[in-house]
Design a protein around this motif. Structure first.
Motif, PDB file in Angstrom:
ATOM      1  N   ALA A  99     -13.255   8.484   8.526  1.00  0.00           N
ATOM      2  CA  ALA A  99     -13.281   7.609   8.941  1.00  0.00           C
ATOM      3  C   ALA A  99     -14.318   7.711   9.344  1.00  0.00           C
ATOM      4  N   TRP A 100     -14.176   5.020   9.454  1.00  0.00           N
ATOM      5  CA  TRP A 100     -16.339   4.726   9.418  1.00  0.00           C
ATOM      6  C   TRP A 100     -16.650   4.828  10.777  1.00  0.00           C
ATOM      7  N   CYS A 179      -6.489   1.006   4.572  1.00  0.00           N
ATOM      8  CA  CYS A 179      -6.230   2.179   5.522  1.00  0.00           C
ATOM      9  C   CYS A 179      -5.598   2.216   7.286  1.00  0.00           C
ATOM     10  N   TRP A 180      -5.833   2.670   8.033  1.00  0.00           N
ATOM     11  CA  TRP A 180      -4.756   2.414   9.193  1.00  0.00           C
ATOM     12  C   TRP A 180      -5.882   2.005  10.380  1.00  0.00           C
ATOM     13  N   ILE A 205     -11.447  -3.099   2.756  1.00  0.00           N
ATOM     14  CA  ILE A 205     -10.457  -2.514   3.688  1.00  0.00           C
ATOM     15  C   ILE A 205      -9.141  -3.625   3.791  1.00  0.00           C
ATOM     16  N   TYR A 207      -6.445  -3.128   5.848  1.00  0.00           N
ATOM     17  CA  TYR A 207      -6.373  -2.262   7.759  1.00  0.00           C
ATOM     18  C   TYR A 207      -4.424  -2.600   8.060  1.00  0.00           C
ATOM     19  N   PRO A 266      -1.810   1.890   3.989  1.00  0.00           N
ATOM     20  CA  PRO A 266      -2.680   2.674   3.832  1.00  0.00           C
ATOM     21  C   PRO A 266      -2.346   3.433   2.822  1.00  0.00           C
ATOM     22  N   ASP A 267      -3.629   4.951   2.233  1.00  0.00           N
ATOM     23  CA  ASP A 267      -3.594   5.544   1.064  1.00  0.00           C
ATOM     24  C   ASP A 267      -2.952   6.749   1.716  1.00  0.00           C
ATOM     25  N   CYS A 272      -7.548   7.342   5.429  1.00  0.00           N
ATOM     26  CA  CYS A 272      -8.725   6.568   6.456  1.00  0.00           C
ATOM     27  C   CYS A 272      -8.396   5.314   7.736  1.00  0.00           C
ATOM     28  N   PHE A 273      -9.353   5.846   8.745  1.00  0.00           N
ATOM     29  CA  PHE A 273      -9.073   4.462   9.614  1.00  0.00           C
ATOM     30  C   PHE A 273     -10.102   4.166  10.403  1.00  0.00           C
ATOM     31  N   ASP A 274      -9.697   2.779  10.672  1.00  0.00           N
ATOM     32  CA  ASP A 274     -11.319   2.281  10.802  1.00  0.00           C
ATOM     33  C   ASP A 274     -12.109   2.990  12.327  1.00  0.00           C
TER      34      ASP A 274
END
Length: 421
Positions: A99-100, A179-180, A205, A207, A266-267, A272-274
């Motif tokens: 996640a970021w 990503c989600w 990215i 989303y 999303p991979d 991965c998430f924002d």
């Protein structure tokens, strides 16, 4: 689940005892973060196993075996040192999650803890992002700070008995990643979180918003929280298919202008998430509640790494003028950005005066006396250490007049020696 990690699933967690919670609540009530005990927090925690959170782990939890700590070696989960494209370094037999960043360091810490907890729920290897300098806190000129530069990552792995990786190098090649959008799912304008991490890692990215069934309170749209169980479900095949078939999936977007209308699911290998800041199990902002599982199972376990711990101790020895650091009450007074709430009005009419913090300190001292007795060192704590981002010299003069100590970072040349962090 992660192939070959049967032993890793036996994860002993712990709960805060009522005694610890009592002090934390008291400190928060007066806007004071304080600590008296210098021994590890884990010694104050009761056993709490993951089987209580994930029922399917009950059998594994009860099996007696010797844990193989070599399974926690990061080299077991990557092909080699970071180079080229990130995907070339992931092992096909494992699934990962990341996640970021989200604003300042405290928020980022909460994101990282939520990330590790969600990794456990979804049986994935977490990749922790670095701390990114926030323009509203340190400014844009501060360097990126790795999680392991602050926290003892080997200790955390061993305590949780779960593998944990981190993004240790800046991206070499620009890559496109799906990503989600966890925060995007509740944003009325369909905007994902504006994180700095993707740019640092050289990710573009696209989303896809998390579906409505991943929200904590889908019947109450203003609530922007998503649930741990909802996010874990979309990382499984059935939940993922339902999420991508939901009407909300058509609202895919990107913060990169030329990718705004493109779609990339999303991979699957690297989820991965924002952002994972607004995530909860029962109620929003549950980090403030005793029942919060992410806090109890993961958040109580990190320790500062030995180098940073010794650096802090060296500063404390200089402040108190003693080789042996005394027991003290620490007061954190955040001022600089909070002044914006004053809307140009007098600061003294807007922010709490020092006398309010003084009253809070007296309340804590009295509670300690009642708890330990006035003849006990813990019941007679007189030293007070103030930390603040206030730059007004009169403020610090008033602090000294109260007999309180503070770290004079200007005089100690902290930034020149150690940098902005």
């Amino acid at each position: 689940m992660l192939p070959g990690l049967d032993q890793v699933r036996k994860w002993p967690g712990r709960l805060l005892t009522p005694e610890t919670i009592k002090y934390v609540v008291a400190a928060c009530a007066v806007s004071i973060f304080w600590f008296i005990f210098l021994f590890p927090l884990s010694s104050q925690l009761a056993h709490y196993g993951p089987a209580h959170v994930v029922p399917e782990l009950q059998v594994a939890h009860n099996e007696a075996s010797v844990f193989d700590f070599s399974l926690l070696d990061p080299r077991h989960y990557v092909k080699g040192p970071a180079a080229g494209k990130f995907r070339d370094n992931l092992k096909e037999e494992f699934k990962y999650i990341t996640a970021w960043n989200y604003a300042g360091m405290t928020n980022d810490f909460m994101v990282n803890i939520n990330l590790v907890f969600l990794a456990y729920m979804s049986h994935r290897v977490p990749i922790i992002p670095p701390f990114m300098p926030s323009s509203t806190h340190l400014g844009d000129n501060a360097p990126v700070l790795q999680f392991s530069e602050v926290y003892d990552l080997p200790h955390l792995r061993e305590t949780l008995r779960w593998p944990i990786l981190e993004w240790s190098d800046e991206g070499v090649e620009k890559e496109l990643l799906g990503c989600w959008g966890a925060q995007q799912a509740s944003d009325k304008n369909n905007h994902p979180s504006h994180a700095l991490t993707p740019g640092f890692l050289k990710f573009d990215i696209i989303y896809t918003p998390a579906p409505s069934f991943a929200k904590l309170r889908p019947e109450h749209p203003p609530d922007n929280h998503v649930s741990f169980s909802g996010l874990a479900s979309i990382l499984r095949p059935v939940g993922r298919a339902e999420a991508l078939a939901a009407p909300s999936a058509k609202n895919h977007t990107s913060l990169v202008p030329h990718l705004k209308d493109q779609f990339l699911p999303p991979d699957e290998q690297l989820a991965c998430f924002d952002s994972l800041y607004f995530v909860a199990s029962k109620e929003g902002f549950e980090w403030e509640r005793r029942h919060a599982p992410a806090w109890n199972l993961v958040g109580t376990e990190p320790r500062f790494n030995p180098t940073l711990d010794e650096l802090a101790s060296s500063y404390l020895r200089r402040v108190f003028g003693k080789e042996e650091i005394p027991l003290y009450i620490a007061v954190h007074i955040r001022r600089t950005d909070f002044k914006q709430a004053c809307n140009g009005g007098p600061i003294e009419d807007c922010l709490p005066p020092l006398s309010a913090y003084g009253e809070g300190v007296r309340q804590i001292q009295e509670e300690l006396r009642q708890q330990y007795g006035s003849t006990s060192p813990r019941g007679n704590v007189t030293e007070v250490l103030v930390s603040s981002d206030e730059e007004d010299s009169e403020f610090w003069k008033d602090v000294r007049n109260l007999g309180w100590k503070h770290v004079d970072h200007g005089a100690m040349e902290t930034v020149d020696i150690h940098g902005l962090w």
